[in-house]
Design an enzyme around this catalytic site. Structure first.
Site, PDB file in Angstrom:
ATOM      1  N   SER A 158       0.519  -1.170  -0.089  1.00  0.00           N
ATOM      2  CA  SER A 158      -0.128   0.115   0.153  1.00  0.00           C
ATOM      3  C   SER A 158       1.018   1.356  -0.154  1.00  0.00           C
ATOM      4  O   SER A 158       0.496   2.544  -0.305  1.00  0.00           O
ATOM      5  CB  SER A 158      -0.735   0.304   1.204  1.00  0.00           C
ATOM      6  OG  SER A 158      -0.181   0.216   2.498  1.00  0.00           O
ATOM      7  N   SER A 182       3.069  -4.396   2.538  1.00  0.00           N
ATOM      8  CA  SER A 182       3.029  -3.054   1.778  1.00  0.00           C
ATOM      9  C   SER A 182       4.837  -1.514   2.215  1.00  0.00           C
ATOM     10  O   SER A 182       4.113  -1.258   1.690  1.00  0.00           O
ATOM     11  CB  SER A 182       1.918  -2.082   2.426  1.00  0.00           C
ATOM     12  OG  SER A 182       0.711  -2.601   2.373  1.00  0.00           O
TER      13      SER A 182
HETATM   14  N1  GLN Z   1      -1.347  -6.424   0.277  1.00  0.00           N
HETATM   15  C1  GLN Z   1      -1.681  -6.859   1.848  1.00  0.00           C
HETATM   16  C2  GLN Z   1      -3.200  -6.514   2.326  1.00  0.00           C
HETATM   17  O1  GLN Z   1      -3.593  -5.164   0.904  1.00  0.00           O
HETATM   18  C3  GLN Z   1      -0.634  -5.923   2.714  1.00  0.00           C
HETATM   19  C4  GLN Z   1      -1.082  -3.557   3.222  1.00  0.00           C
HETATM   20  C5  GLN Z   1      -0.402  -3.909   3.770  1.00  0.00           C
HETATM   21  O2  GLN Z   1       0.711  -4.238   4.459  1.00  0.00           O
HETATM   22  N2  GLN Z   1      -0.637  -2.479   4.440  1.00  0.00           N
HETATM   23  O3  GLN Z   1      -3.895  -5.811   3.571  1.00  0.00           O
END
Ligand code: GLN
Length: 491
Positions: A158, A182
């Site tokens: 993210s 993320s």
């Molecule tokens: N891609 C993962 C999710 O959508 C991790 C997101 C993150 O680490 N904030 O939950």
């Protein structure tokens, strides 16, 4: 003078100390790069006035010899961190024009050490996503493109704005957060370095919560050394976050260049996926060979519960998210849609304020926590989580110092290319990173090579709890062997 935006943070620190340039000059160079890069959509809010006033302050301190370790260094801040007096939205419509009256602990420590804020960076809405496509401000462009092809690719998510801005030389480093990958996945997609420290290393106070037992802040930077410098300022105990741990923050930079001779590096056989691109396989072997050449010993290890990590994560994370996001009710923050009753006001606000992915997570989370399903889903996922953690503990108990894996199962993909029909396609991006969050361990992604289309690929190193230093030492070996990568400018 060379272009000030192309320096690493460590080089800029030297230039500032030697009075080769001022923080105001360094800051202005980045502000003008940001202006020219609006096409990337990495920043959701630029704060040039604040940046210049912070830079002047840093210059005054530098002149007096009172400068902190990050004095005068311009940074970007993920829009998940509350910044006092500066709009903070988590890139969700539901926060509207929310302006916090407080500063997150992590950012306040960066300002304490003299850093300069350039603005707020784009991210997936409430940090839910792997491509920065769920942001209410629209997607972010990856500064990298396939050779001979003009398709705009995602920077990962993210923390897509953070990764894109650092890779495009718009800021010298950025804050980011990692709940399931993320920090590391966008770092791998953009040839930047990203470290998710051990759970409890950085305070979560003032960071918009996604899944509180997994969320952890960390930096995205241009080099391993730069990431060590940033983490030192970001980390530390905070009484305002009961999960933050009271262990002294080491001088992470001192770990850079330290010998890795005799270190035992685990290669987990379960991370060798069917159908994994040959290039990723090759990169992984190359990384192992570089560490071996530096004197490390490579051993095959087994993390048998790996295959359950992704399904368990997509129960635990939405469960915690559904509970954390209950506070956005149209009364306390930002957006409010009217309704005939208070219930209707809540419903209307939440229906129009949350995007599709967030609504999906809230529904999954509410379902797995509901009476009758709790034991079958949430409780079972928690048990699986314990087993995943135990896999790592067993491995470290055998004397393994760190584990080497690919950071992502592929290179960056095009905007809109994945997850349209099936959200699981997008969730699969996190296959190598979620285990680390489930176990609360530190993980670093380091740029390690390119695929046949010229796109960057990264390797991940996973460490023992609170042993980020080993990751910096090993990460430096990979960086030295692989080199650093900068995209050609097209924006
Ligand atoms: N891609 C993962 C999710 O959508 C991790 C997101 C993150 O680490 N904030 O939950």
């Amino acid at each position: 003078m060379t272009d000030l935006t192309s320096l690493t943070l460590a080089e800029a620190r030297k230039g500032l100390a030697d009075k080769t340039f001022t923080s105001l000059e360094l800051t202005d160079a980045h502000l003008s790069a940001i202006e020219k890069a609006r096409l990337l959509n990495a920043f959701v809010l630029e704060t040039p006035d604040q940046a210049r006033s912070m830079a002047r302050e840093a210059d005054a301190k530098l002149a007096k010899g009172e400068a902190g370790p990050l004095a005068g260094i311009p940074l970007g801040i993920k829009d998940l961190f509350a910044t006092k007096g500066v709009r903070t939205t988590a890139c969700s419509k539901i926060l509207g024009n929310f302006v916090p009256t407080y500063e997150s602990t992590v950012t306040s420590q960066l300002w304490r050490d003299g850093a300069v804020m350039l603005g707020k960076l784009n991210n997936d809405e409430f940090a839910m996503g792997s491509a920065n496509e769920t942001s209410c401000f629209g997607p972010v462009g990856n500064p990298w493109r396939r050779e001979g092809n003009n398709t705009t690719l995602v920077p990962g998510g993210s923390s897509g704005g953070s990764a894109s801005a650092v890779a495009a030389l718009l800021c010298m480093g950025a804050t980011a957060t990692d709940t399931g990958g993320s920090i590391r996945q966008p770092a791998a997609f953009t040839a930047t370095v990203g470290i998710k420290p051990t759970y409890g290393r950085c305070s979560r106070w003032g960071i918009v919560a996604f899944a509180s037992s997994l969320d952890q802040a960390g930096p995205i930077a241009r080099s391993v050394r730069d990431s060590a410098m940033l983490l030192r300022s970001m980390a530390g105990h905070d009484p305002k976050d009961t999960t933050s741990v009271d262990i002294a923050v080491p001088d992470y930079e001192a770990a850079i260049g330290k010998s890795v001779k005799g270190m035992k590096i685990g290669i987990p056989k379960e991370y060798r996926l069917d159908g994994m691109p040959a290039e990723i396989e090759k990169l992984w072997s190359e990384g192992a060979a570089w560490l071996k050449a530096a004197g490390a010993e490579l051993v095959e290890v087994s993390l048998p519960h790996t295959k359950y990590a992704l399904p368990a994560y997509y129960i635990v994370a939405p469960a915690e998210a559904s509970s954390n996001l209950a506070r956005y009710d149209g009364v306390r923050y930002g957006l409010r849609e009217q309704g005939k009753s208070i219930t209707e006001l809540y419903e209307n606000t939440r229906a129009s304020g949350f995007g599709a992915e967030v609504r999906r997570r809230v529904m999954i989370g509410t379902y797995v926590l509901s009476a009758g399903y709790y034991d079958a889903y949430y409780l079972r996922a928690q048990k699986v989580r314990t087993l995943i953690k135990k896999d790592f503990e067993d491995c470290f108990a055998k004397g393994v110092d760190a584990i080497l894996t690919p950071a992502t199962p592929s290179a960056a993909f095009g905007i809109g290319e994945k997850g349209g029909a099936d959200p699981v396609e997008m969730y699969l991006n996190d296959i190598f990173t979620v285990t680390v969050n489930m176990a609360g361990l530190p993980g670093i992604a380091v740029p390690s090579g390119k695929d046949a289309q010229g796109l960057p690929l990264g390797l991940q190193l996973i460490g023992r709890p609170f042993d980020e230093e080993t990751l910096f030492s090993l990460g430096e070996v990979i960086e030295q062997a692989a080199g650093r990568f900068t995209p050609a400018r097209w924006w």
